[in-house]
Enzyme design. Structure first.
Site, mmCIF file in Angstrom:
data_model
loop_
_atom_site.group_PDB
_atom_site.id
_atom_site.type_symbol
_atom_site.label_atom_id
_atom_site.label_comp_id
_atom_site.label_asym_id
_atom_site.label_seq_id
_atom_site.Cartn_x
_atom_site.Cartn_y
_atom_site.Cartn_z
ATOM 1 N N SER A 1 0.885 -1.165 0.000
ATOM 2 C CA SER A 1 0.000 0.000 0.000
ATOM 3 C C SER A 1 0.918 1.207 0.000
ATOM 4 O O SER A 1 1.854 1.272 0.795
ATOM 5 C CB SER A 1 -0.849 0.002 1.264
ATOM 6 O OG SER A 1 -1.280 1.331 1.537
ATOM 7 N N HIS B 1 -1.279 -1.941 -4.287
ATOM 8 C CA HIS B 1 -2.604 -1.711 -3.685
ATOM 9 C C HIS B 1 -2.800 -0.204 -3.491
ATOM 10 O O HIS B 1 -1.970 0.448 -2.854
ATOM 11 C CB HIS B 1 -2.624 -2.453 -2.342
ATOM 12 C CG HIS B 1 -3.845 -2.293 -1.512
ATOM 13 N ND1 HIS B 1 -4.986 -3.041 -1.715
ATOM 14 C CD2 HIS B 1 -4.100 -1.496 -0.419
ATOM 15 C CE1 HIS B 1 -5.898 -2.716 -0.791
ATOM 16 N NE2 HIS B 1 -5.382 -1.774 -0.001
ATOM 17 N N ASP C 1 -5.054 2.800 -2.041
ATOM 18 C CA ASP C 1 -6.075 3.086 -1.029
ATOM 19 C C ASP C 1 -6.763 4.413 -1.318
ATOM 20 O O ASP C 1 -6.205 5.482 -1.081
ATOM 21 C CB ASP C 1 -5.416 3.131 0.359
ATOM 22 C CG ASP C 1 -5.087 1.747 0.881
ATOM 23 O OD1 ASP C 1 -5.998 0.900 0.919
ATOM 24 O OD2 ASP C 1 -3.915 1.516 1.233
ATOM 25 N N MET D 1 -9.552 7.088 -0.434
ATOM 26 C CA MET D 1 -10.470 7.573 0.620
ATOM 27 C C MET D 1 -10.982 8.942 0.178
ATOM 28 O O MET D 1 -10.213 9.764 -0.330
ATOM 29 C CB MET D 1 -9.727 7.703 1.956
ATOM 30 C CG MET D 1 -9.080 6.408 2.426
ATOM 31 S SD MET D 1 -8.316 6.588 4.036
ATOM 32 C CE MET D 1 -7.193 5.174 4.029
ATOM 33 N N HIS E 1 -8.630 -0.064 -3.567
ATOM 34 C CA HIS E 1 -9.455 -0.350 -2.390
ATOM 35 C C HIS E 1 -10.268 0.912 -2.144
ATOM 36 O O HIS E 1 -9.746 1.913 -1.663
ATOM 37 C CB HIS E 1 -8.504 -0.697 -1.225
ATOM 38 C CG HIS E 1 -9.160 -0.822 0.105
ATOM 39 N ND1 HIS E 1 -8.446 -0.889 1.282
ATOM 40 C CD2 HIS E 1 -10.465 -0.902 0.460
ATOM 41 C CE1 HIS E 1 -9.276 -1.003 2.304
ATOM 42 N NE2 HIS E 1 -10.511 -1.000 1.837
ATOM 43 N N MET F 1 -12.512 3.167 -0.333
ATOM 44 C CA MET F 1 -13.111 3.524 0.954
ATOM 45 C C MET F 1 -13.866 4.827 0.721
ATOM 46 O O MET F 1 -13.459 5.905 1.161
ATOM 47 C CB MET F 1 -11.999 3.659 2.007
ATOM 48 C CG MET F 1 -11.386 2.319 2.386
ATOM 49 S SD MET F 1 -9.772 2.470 3.174
ATOM 50 C CE MET F 1 -8.700 2.512 1.732
ATOM 51 N N MET G 1 -10.408 -6.874 6.223
ATOM 52 C CA MET G 1 -9.643 -5.815 6.898
ATOM 53 C C MET G 1 -9.226 -6.300 8.285
ATOM 54 O O MET G 1 -10.057 -6.794 9.062
ATOM 55 C CB MET G 1 -10.486 -4.539 7.051
ATOM 56 C CG MET G 1 -10.746 -3.771 5.775
ATOM 57 S SD MET G 1 -9.288 -3.368 4.794
ATOM 58 C CE MET G 1 -8.352 -2.333 5.934
ATOM 59 N N ASP H 1 -5.560 -7.004 4.875
ATOM 60 C CA ASP H 1 -5.028 -5.638 4.800
ATOM 61 C C ASP H 1 -5.104 -4.990 6.179
ATOM 62 O O ASP H 1 -6.185 -4.876 6.754
ATOM 63 C CB ASP H 1 -5.881 -4.847 3.782
ATOM 64 C CG ASP H 1 -5.424 -3.406 3.589
ATOM 65 O OD1 ASP H 1 -4.341 -3.037 4.087
ATOM 66 O OD2 ASP H 1 -6.166 -2.663 2.920
ATOM 67 N N GLY H 2 -3.933 -4.569 6.660
ATOM 68 C CA GLY H 2 -3.897 -3.802 7.894
ATOM 69 C C GLY H 2 -2.993 -4.405 8.951
ATOM 70 O O GLY H 2 -3.269 -5.491 9.459
ATOM 71 N N GLY H 3 -1.901 -3.725 9.231
ATOM 72 C CA GLY H 3 -1.013 -4.141 10.311
ATOM 73 C C GLY H 3 -0.191 -5.384 10.013
ATOM 74 O O GLY H 3 0.307 -6.022 10.940
ATOM 75 N N GLY I 1 1.670 -2.048 4.140
ATOM 76 C CA GLY I 1 1.931 -0.619 3.969
ATOM 77 C C GLY I 1 3.190 -0.217 4.697
ATOM 78 O O GLY I 1 4.296 -0.286 4.166
ATOM 79 N N SER I 2 3.027 0.174 5.969
ATOM 80 C CA SER I 2 4.167 0.680 6.754
ATOM 81 C C SER I 2 5.245 -0.377 6.981
ATOM 82 O O SER I 2 6.394 -0.030 7.265
ATOM 83 C CB SER I 2 3.681 1.238 8.088
ATOM 84 O OG SER I 2 2.891 0.276 8.769
HETATM 85 C C1 DX5 Z 1 -6.093 1.150 5.758
HETATM 86 C C2 DX5 Z 1 -5.613 0.793 4.366
HETATM 87 C C3 DX5 Z 1 -4.457 -0.130 4.353
HETATM 88 C C4 DX5 Z 1 -3.311 0.273 5.215
HETATM 89 C C5 DX5 Z 1 -2.105 -0.591 5.103
HETATM 90 O O1 DX5 Z 1 -7.148 2.019 5.685
HETATM 91 O O2 DX5 Z 1 -6.633 0.177 3.647
HETATM 92 O O3 DX5 Z 1 -4.121 -0.529 3.044
HETATM 93 O O4 DX5 Z 1 -3.000 1.596 5.098
HETATM 94 O O5 DX5 Z 1 -1.097 -0.050 5.891
HETATM 95 P P1 DX5 Z 1 -0.403 -0.827 7.100
HETATM 96 O O6 DX5 Z 1 0.208 -2.069 6.531
HETATM 97 O O7 DX5 Z 1 0.596 0.169 7.591
HETATM 98 O O8 DX5 Z 1 -1.483 -1.136 8.096
HETATM 99 ZN ZN ZN Z 2 -6.182 -0.937 1.746
#
Ligand code: DX5
Ligand code: ZN
Length: 224
Positions: free
Chosen positions: A6, A31, A33, A35, A68, A70, A139, A181-183, A203-204
């Site tokens: 991400s 990916h 994101d 929003m 994705h 949102m 998620m 997806d997430g963490g 992502g991070s």
């Molecule tokens: C959250 C996003 C993710 C997220 C991934 O709203 O959909 O794709 O940012 O980032 P990490 O891996 O840092 O949780």
């Molecule tokens: Zn995402």
């Protein structure tokens, strides 16, 4: 396991270089994101079709791109993302009233159709849609920003989906991919692989100030 970055935690002034760095490290799927400043709880705005179109031009035709969404109105605006060049649109089941029609529209436009559900959303509405979905994304954080902590309580949902998809495939049905997806980081990616996840958004854990994407990816691959 497919690992896809991400780009949410990237320096947006350097997105092209970050994409190049990811591809040079061996990444084949990115990916995106989206929003809209309305749908996620913290009202974040990220980017939209114009930037995605530029990313498609930068990475060329061979990198797989998913978006994705949102956003509030995916049922009305999905075509903009297809036209921007994504291969797969993933929309939130909580945000679309008639998901079957959205799937039909995406397939009619030659795009893969994905569904994403929040950590608190049950599978009741998702399982009947499974035969027509190319991907289901679970998620493992409440969507809104990168860098949040993984929620291990989604395990049961992932395992239920894995079993349902396996049954569908053995009946000759669609090979729906299962994504999380997430963490996701090197310390938990093997755990979600064991649950039956095939595609992990990172992502991070991939794009951060601690190490290069190649170094982070090597650590993740070693953990797998
Ligand atoms: C959250 C996003 C993710 C997220 C991934 O709203 O959909 O794709 O940012 O980032 P990490 O891996 O840092 O949780
Ligand atoms: Zn995402």
């Amino acid at each position: 396991m497919i690992v896809c970055p991400s780009i949410l935690t990237a320096d947006f002034c350097r997105l092209g270089e970050v994409a190049d760095e990811a591809i040079n490290a061996g990444i084949e799927w990115i990916h995106l994101d989206v929003m809209d400043g309305n749908w996620v709880v913290n009202k974040t705005i990220t980017f939209g079709p114009a930037l995605i179109s530029s990313i498609r031009q930068r990475v060329g035709p061979n990198v797989f791109l998913d978006c994705h969404l949102m956003i509030t109105n995916a049922a009305d605006t999905w075509k903009q993302y297809v036209d921007a060049g994504v291969d797969l649109v993933i929309a939130h089941v909580e945000a679309v009233d008639d998901f079957s029609t959205l799937i039909e529209n995406l397939h009619g436009a030659g795009c893969q159709a994905g569904l994403v559900l929040n950590p608190a959303t049950p599978l009741d509405e998702v399982l009947p849609l499974l035969p027509n979905l190319d991907l289901v994304l679970v998620m493992s954080v409440v969507p809104g920003k990168g860098g949040q902590s993984f929620m291990p309580e989604v395990e049961n949902k992932v395992r239920t989906l894995r079993a349902a998809i396996d049954a569908q495939v053995s009946d000759g049905g669609r090979v729906t991919k299962l994504m999380i997806d997430g963490g996701i980081k090197s310390h938990n990616i093997a755990q979600v692989a064991d649950w039956g996840i095939e595609v992990a958004v990172v992502g991070s854990g991939l794009i951060n100030n601690k190490a290069t994407i190649a170094e982070n990816l090597a650590e993740i691959r070693a953990a797998l």
